[in-house]
Write a protein that holds these residues in place. Structure first.
Motif, short mmCIF file in Angstrom:
data_model
loop_
_atom_site.label_atom_id
_atom_site.label_comp_id
_atom_site.label_asym_id
_atom_site.label_seq_id
_atom_site.Cartn_x
_atom_site.Cartn_y
_atom_site.Cartn_z
N GLN A 298 23.13 -26.11 15.46
CA GLN A 298 23.53 -24.83 14.91
C GLN A 298 24.95 -24.53 15.36
OE1 GLN A 298 20.72 -21.77 15.91
NE2 GLN A 298 19.25 -22.50 14.43
N VAL B 120 15.11 -33.20 6.05
CA VAL B 120 16.56 -33.37 6.05
C VAL B 120 16.93 -34.77 5.58
CG1 VAL B 120 18.60 -33.47 7.55
CG2 VAL B 120 16.92 -31.64 7.85
N GLY C 54 10.05 -25.54 2.60
CA GLY C 54 10.90 -26.45 3.36
C GLY C 54 10.94 -27.84 2.78
N GLN C 55 11.80 -28.66 3.41
CA GLN C 55 11.97 -30.04 3.00
C GLN C 55 12.42 -30.86 4.20
OE1 GLN C 55 16.14 -28.91 1.06
NE2 GLN C 55 15.35 -30.78 0.25
N THR D 215 12.99 -34.85 10.26
CA THR D 215 13.43 -33.50 10.60
C THR D 215 13.13 -32.56 9.43
OG1 THR D 215 15.23 -34.50 11.85
CG2 THR D 215 15.39 -32.15 11.41
N ALA D 216 12.27 -31.57 9.69
CA ALA D 216 11.91 -30.60 8.67
C ALA D 216 12.78 -29.36 8.82
CB ALA D 216 10.44 -30.23 8.78
N ARG D 217 13.18 -28.83 7.69
CA ARG D 217 13.93 -27.58 7.70
C ARG D 217 13.17 -26.65 6.76
NH1 ARG D 217 17.73 -25.29 4.40
NH2 ARG D 217 17.96 -26.49 2.51
N TYR D 218 12.94 -25.43 7.22
CA TYR D 218 12.16 -24.51 6.40
C TYR D 218 12.70 -23.09 6.54
CZ TYR D 218 9.86 -23.58 10.86
OH TYR D 218 9.61 -23.26 12.16
N ILE D 219 12.36 -22.28 5.54
CA ILE D 219 12.76 -20.88 5.54
C ILE D 219 11.54 -20.02 5.20
CG2 ILE D 219 15.17 -21.31 4.94
CD1 ILE D 219 14.45 -20.52 2.04
N LEU E 7 20.18 -32.19 14.48
CA LEU E 7 20.74 -30.97 13.91
C LEU E 7 21.39 -30.14 15.00
CD1 LEU E 7 17.83 -29.85 11.56
CD2 LEU E 7 19.91 -31.09 10.97
N TYR F 10 6.25 -20.01 3.57
CA TYR F 10 7.34 -20.86 4.05
C TYR F 10 7.61 -21.96 3.04
CZ TYR F 10 6.59 -18.47 8.43
OH TYR F 10 6.47 -17.50 9.40
#
Length: 72
Positions: free
Chosen positions: A67, A21, A18-19, A6-10, A65, A16
């Motif tokens: 929200q 999870v 990210g890393q 699972t990648a999370r990015y901003i 994940l 962008y």
């Protein structure tokens, strides 16, 4: 064997960032989402190789994940 992570990015000023999870040490960035995705795959492959060479346990993927909306 295929594993899912699972990648999370901003969005940042230069693109962008990210890393993963499940494996926070896998961090990368790219100017576009496409570039970020390619860089993330490359970083993950390199981390697999490094962990294998060091006989370290590979973190398993498959995080879920959710929200959570909060009124502030």
């Amino acid at each position: 064997m295929l594993s899912n992570y699972t990648a999370r990015y901003i969005k940042i000023g230069s693109g962008y960032l990210g890393q993963l999870v499940e494996w926070p040490e896998v961090v990368t960035e790219g100017k576009t989402l496409e570039e970020y995705g390619e860089m993330l795959k490359d970083a993950l492959k390199e981390m697999f190789l490094a962990y294998h060479q060091q006989n370290k346990e590979i973190p398993s993927g498959g995080a879920l994940l959710e929200q959570v909306p909060v009124e502030v």
